[in-house]
Design a protein around this motif. Structure first.
Motif, PDB file in Angstrom:
ATOM      1  N   ILE A 131       0.834  -1.202   0.000  1.00  0.00           N
ATOM      2  CA  ILE A 131       0.000   0.000   0.000  1.00  0.00           C
ATOM      3  C   ILE A 131       0.873   1.258   0.000  1.00  0.00           C
ATOM      4  CG2 ILE A 131      -1.584   1.374   1.421  1.00  0.00           C
ATOM      5  CD1 ILE A 131      -2.973  -1.205   2.210  1.00  0.00           C
ATOM      6  N   GLN A 132       1.925   1.247   0.817  1.00  0.00           N
ATOM      7  CA  GLN A 132       2.799   2.417   0.929  1.00  0.00           C
ATOM      8  C   GLN A 132       3.533   2.720  -0.373  1.00  0.00           C
ATOM      9  OE1 GLN A 132       3.634   4.388   4.070  1.00  0.00           O
ATOM     10  NE2 GLN A 132       1.532   3.636   4.310  1.00  0.00           N
ATOM     11  N   THR A 133       3.795   1.703  -1.165  1.00  0.00           N
ATOM     12  CA  THR A 133       4.574   1.882  -2.401  1.00  0.00           C
ATOM     13  C   THR A 133       3.714   1.779  -3.663  1.00  0.00           C
ATOM     14  OG1 THR A 133       5.137  -0.487  -2.428  1.00  0.00           O
ATOM     15  CG2 THR A 133       6.666   1.000  -1.296  1.00  0.00           C
ATOM     16  N   ASN A 134       2.387   1.889  -3.501  1.00  0.00           N
ATOM     17  CA  ASN A 134       1.464   1.764  -4.639  1.00  0.00           C
ATOM     18  C   ASN A 134       1.627   0.425  -5.351  1.00  0.00           C
ATOM     19  OD1 ASN A 134       0.220   4.363  -4.392  1.00  0.00           O
ATOM     20  ND2 ASN A 134       2.085   5.270  -5.240  1.00  0.00           N
ATOM     21  N   GLY A 135       1.872  -0.606  -4.558  1.00  0.00           N
ATOM     22  CA  GLY A 135       2.006  -1.953  -5.110  1.00  0.00           C
ATOM     23  C   GLY A 135       0.655  -2.605  -5.308  1.00  0.00           C
ATOM     24  N   PRO A 136       0.629  -3.912  -5.515  1.00  0.00           N
ATOM     25  CA  PRO A 136      -0.634  -4.610  -5.784  1.00  0.00           C
ATOM     26  C   PRO A 136      -1.588  -4.549  -4.597  1.00  0.00           C
ATOM     27  CG  PRO A 136       1.149  -6.177  -5.378  1.00  0.00           C
ATOM     28  CD  PRO A 136       1.783  -4.828  -5.506  1.00  0.00           C
ATOM     29  N   TRP A 137      -2.860  -4.515  -4.900  1.00  0.00           N
ATOM     30  CA  TRP A 137      -3.897  -4.528  -3.881  1.00  0.00           C
ATOM     31  C   TRP A 137      -4.282  -5.977  -3.619  1.00  0.00           C
ATOM     32  CZ3 TRP A 137      -5.839  -0.844  -0.803  1.00  0.00           C
ATOM     33  CH2 TRP A 137      -7.051  -1.094  -0.133  1.00  0.00           C
ATOM     34  N   GLN A 138      -4.061  -6.449  -2.387  1.00  0.00           N
ATOM     35  CA  GLN A 138      -4.315  -7.840  -2.001  1.00  0.00           C
ATOM     36  C   GLN A 138      -3.471  -8.809  -2.840  1.00  0.00           C
ATOM     37  OE1 GLN A 138      -8.388  -9.123  -1.890  1.00  0.00           O
ATOM     38  NE2 GLN A 138      -9.016  -7.540  -0.457  1.00  0.00           N
ATOM     39  N   SER A 139      -2.253  -9.041  -2.397  1.00  0.00           N
ATOM     40  CA  SER A 139      -1.375  -9.957  -3.119  1.00  0.00           C
ATOM     41  C   SER A 139      -1.226 -11.304  -2.419  1.00  0.00           C
ATOM     42  CB  SER A 139       0.017  -9.330  -3.281  1.00  0.00           C
ATOM     43  OG  SER A 139       0.610  -9.095  -2.015  1.00  0.00           O
ATOM     44  N   SER A 140      -1.815 -11.447  -1.233  1.00  0.00           N
ATOM     45  CA  SER A 140      -1.644 -12.689  -0.484  1.00  0.00           C
ATOM     46  C   SER A 140      -2.966 -13.151   0.093  1.00  0.00           C
ATOM     47  CB  SER A 140      -0.628 -12.495   0.650  1.00  0.00           C
ATOM     48  OG  SER A 140      -1.122 -11.555   1.602  1.00  0.00           O
ATOM     49  N   ILE A 141      -2.993 -14.400   0.520  1.00  0.00           N
ATOM     50  CA  ILE A 141      -4.167 -14.970   1.193  1.00  0.00           C
ATOM     51  C   ILE A 141      -3.725 -15.386   2.588  1.00  0.00           C
ATOM     52  CG2 ILE A 141      -5.905 -16.788   1.203  1.00  0.00           C
ATOM     53  CD1 ILE A 141      -5.650 -16.913  -1.820  1.00  0.00           C
TER      54      ILE A 141
END
Length: 320
Positions: A131-141
């Motif tokens: 979130i802080q680096t504008n990365g993927p939204w929800q990348s893990s389970i």
């Protein structure tokens, strides 16, 4: 009246003189604090050789005989906590050095254990960083704790508290140690594992809550990690040497376990190039288990009481 000199070591957060009221001894004691950690004996001795009183924080700085013998003026050594394996108590006694301690509380390391376990289970750090680096939204389970098995190595003051929280999450809790009895396990409401091997083979999370001793040093080694589930996690908020560190690194690199959360290291502060800083399946904290407001207030306020009692010739909370 001669002024006694007191050094407070490893005051990383620069709070020692503000978290307790040292004004009661300023007429008799000159207090200096040091936030820098001295990682070699020569550098340490050069700084503290003229002090009569030392206040140290847990086991951040070791005081073996080789150090104590070079401190001719030292009369009182105070450690936070009532146990410190890094002090040579026999050497201190032979030199006439009084060693005193303070109380500490089991709740802070209990709480950190669960912060780390939950951080692993729900990938808190990686998702926050995304979130802080504008990365993927929800990348893990995330991993559900409900219905999973929590294996505790040690069921003392901290382990039994960790067990109760695990039960509140709906986990099956099992425990083992060399001294653990069926009666003690029943009192804590957990199942006594038949062996260390059974606990490791069947647990989804393994958390260490043992005192470091000759019997527990390297209690977990290469064969133990190979015995654990590929999907399992290790949490260590106790002492680093209970785990063979090379074996743990091998296990993490080879995927013998899914990951680990570690608060304790054999070399602290952790060296800049230490492998634990870069392993992707490790959650690390800088030995924060006992670092809480309540513990720090108790540590330094009771250290002050220890000094006052010593100056009156009636030392309290003696360890030697």
């Amino acid at each position: 009246m001669r002024i006694v000199r007191c050094a407070i070591l490893d005051d990383y957060q620069n709070v020692a003189t503000s978290i307790a009221d040292w004004s009661s001894i300023t007429e008799k004691v000159e207090v200096h604090t040091f936030s820098k950690h001295y990682d070699n004996e020569d550098g340490l001795v050069n700084v503290i050789k003229d002090y009569e009183i030392l206040v140290i924080m847990r086991e951040r700085t070791a005081f073996p005989a080789s150090v104590l013998s070079r401190l001719p003026f030292l009369k009182l050594l105070i450690t936070t906590g009532m146990r410190n394996s890094s002090i040579d108590l026999s050497a201190a006694s032979s030199q006439g050095i009084v060693v005193c301690g303070t109380e500490s509380y089991p709740e802070p390391p209990t709480e950190l254990t669960w912060a780390l376990l939950l951080g692993l289970a729900r990938n808190i750090v990686s998702e926050h960083n995304a979130i802080q680096t504008n990365g993927p939204w929800q990348s893990s389970i995330g991993i559900d704790l409900y219905g999973k098995k929590l294996g505790l190595l040690g069921l003392g003051k901290i382990g039994s508290r960790v067990a109760r929280i695990g039960q509140a999450f709906g986990m099956e809790v099992v425990a083992w140690s060399q001294n653990l009895t069926q009666t003690r396990a029943d009192e804590a409401g957990v199942r006594l594992a038949s062996s260390k091997e059974e606990l490791l083979e069947t647990s989804d999370f393994v958390s260490i809550h043992l005192v470091l001793s000759d019997r527990t040093k390297h209690l977990l080694g290469r064969e133990d990690f190979q015995r654990m589930k590929l999907s399992s996690y290790l949490i260590n908020t106790s002492r680093a040497a209970i785990v063979d560190q090379n074996a743990l690194i091998e296990a993490l690199k080879n995927g013998w376990i899914a990951g680990a959360a570690i608060d304790v290291f054999e070399k602290e502060p952790l060296l800049q190039k230490d492998v634990f800083r870069s392993l992707p399946n490790v959650l690390t904290t800088p030995h924060l288990g006992y670092v809480s407001q309540r513990n720090y207030q108790t540590f330094y306020r009771q250290a002050l009481e220890d000094i006052q009692a010593f100056l009156l010739g009636e030392p309290i909370r003696k360890l030697n």
